[in-house]
Design an enzyme around this catalytic site. Structure first.
Site, PDB file in Angstrom:
ATOM      1  N   ALA A  56      48.558  41.358  15.822  1.00  0.00           N
ATOM      2  CA  ALA A  56      49.189  42.361  14.958  1.00  0.00           C
ATOM      3  C   ALA A  56      48.933  43.807  15.413  1.00  0.00           C
ATOM      4  O   ALA A  56      49.871  44.605  15.552  1.00  0.00           O
ATOM      5  CB  ALA A  56      48.703  42.162  13.527  1.00  0.00           C
ATOM      6  N   ASP A 250      48.194  38.876  10.122  1.00  0.00           N
ATOM      7  CA  ASP A 250      49.378  39.557  10.648  1.00  0.00           C
ATOM      8  C   ASP A 250      50.081  40.362   9.572  1.00  0.00           C
ATOM      9  O   ASP A 250      50.808  41.296   9.869  1.00  0.00           O
ATOM     10  CB  ASP A 250      50.329  38.524  11.245  1.00  0.00           C
ATOM     11  CG  ASP A 250      49.681  37.845  12.436  1.00  0.00           C
ATOM     12  OD1 ASP A 250      49.862  38.309  13.559  1.00  0.00           O
ATOM     13  OD2 ASP A 250      48.925  36.878  12.218  1.00  0.00           O
TER      14      ASP A 250
END
Ligand code: MRU
Length: 370
Positions: A56, A250
């Protein structure tokens, strides 16, 4: 972090030629250490989509640099600058849907560019914003380490010198960010301060981010670890072999539901059943301040079936791919799942540790309260 004793970040501007971004091409790890030069927004979009870079925080940083490259390209092409930047933003945002850092970084860049005056000021502003996004990512991850290390130290105090066993899933290490990592940062901080730590590394099929990336970076840092098949965690927890689970995220809703690599939910269920604390480490750039219900609101990426049907690795000094399933069997490849907040013991953020619920999250980040 260190690779062979030399400090690296995962992405940076090329010294001497700032129209080029350099990044570690993770497709080749752990067998080869390859640095790729990226010169256009199209190349950056491909690097994100095809997972030369992933994780991420790094996806966010890469899209920040991608927007900077788009500004440089738009100025060179002489066509409508704003239109080119809008197209670049759409291209980048379409690469991977689940990591919220991507849209967050692109929107931050669009604002920085919009607020600057002349074209050369816009380019300078995009460059500064890209560097700032990367710097903040590294700083936030370092702080996550400081806050999270206390959890490991507390457990160590009760273990009479035996190592604290941490289980992690996928790669939320420094390779998934600009530096330090989220889930691994507390592990590095505890290890560096002399606390004995051992990490159970989930293999993380189908892309094997655990066995390829997490194992490699823990090894580079000298942290004891053991790679396990994805389904082993429940068994280890039943036998008292896991003291703590730390995973990354994420996208996390402002109510504390956590999207992370597929299989995380099953680990959270097993941890809950066995009374093992289950922590999620994330910088605030991975919160989705609009999403309330993770299962309903978070888009889950589906990738190509071949990633499930095949496996790749290193054979006789060369990259090789083999097929595993019957050629005709269909396969489904869901990239992420959502762990409901009731299964999460706490969130380790750059500002400290909070409970995974709306009240605690907004108390820690009052700037996002409605
Ligand atoms: O598909 P990836 O490799 O980009 O997935 C990201 C991950 O590595 C994990 O889900 C991770 O735990 C969170 S990202 C810091």
């Amino acid at each position: 972090m260190n690779v062979g004793g030399q400090h690296f970040r995962t992405i940076w501007l090329k010294p001497g030629d700032e129209a080029v971004v350099e990044l570690i091409d993770q497709r080749w790890l752990p067998h080869r250490f390859v640095i790729e030069e990226v010169r256009s927004v199209a190349e950056m979009a491909a690097a994100i989509r095809d997972m030369h870079v992933r994780g991420a925080g790094l996806i966010g940083a890469a899209s920040g640099y991608g927007m900077y490259l788009a500004a440089v390209e738009a100025a060179r092409s002489g066509s409508n600058f704003d239109e080119e930047l809008t197209t670049a933003a759409q291209t980048l945002k379409a690469t991977r849907p689940t990591a919220v850092n991507l849209g967050w970084a692109v929107d931050r860049q669009l604002q920085a560019i919009r607020e600057a005056g002349t074209i050369s000021e816009k380019i300078a502003s995009a460059r500064d914003a890209a560097e700032q996004i990367a710097l903040e990512d590294a700083e936030h991850c370092r702080s996550i380490g400081r806050h999270g290390a206390g959890l490991i130290t507390q457990i160590a105090a009760k273990k009479n010198g035996a190592p604290v066993n941490v289980l992690t899933h996928c790669n939320a290490g420094w390779l998934a960010f600009v530096d330090y990592g989220s889930a691994t940062s507390p592990i590095y901080a505890a290890h560096d301060s002399g606390v004995p730590v051992h990490v159970w590394v989930d293999e993380t099929r189908p892309r094997s981010q655990g066995s390829k990336l997490t194992a490699w970076e823990l090894g580079q840092h000298g942290v004891r670890h053991t790679v396990i098949a994805d389904n082993a965690g429940g068994h280890l927890m039943q036998h008292g072999e896991v003291d703590l689970v730390i995973v990354g995220s994420d996208r996390t809703t402002y109510t504390g539901d956590v999207a992370n690599k597929i299989g995380t939910y099953l680990k959270a269920l097993a941890a809950h059943d066995n009374g093992v604390p289950f922590y999620v480490a994330l910088p605030s750039s991975s919160f989705d301040w609009q999403a309330r219900d993770g299962v309903r609101d978070i888009p889950i990426e589906q990738r190509g079936a071949d990633e499930v049907k095949c496996a790749d690795g290193w054979l006789d000094g060369r990259h090789a791919e083999v097929c595993i399933t019957p050629a005709d069997s269909p396969a489904a490849n869901y990239g992420f799942d959502v762990t409901p907040h009731r299964l999460v013991t706490g969130l380790i953020t750059e500002r400290g540790i909070c409970a995974a619920n709306e009240q605690s999250i907004l108390a820690m980040f009052p700037d996002h309260a409605r």
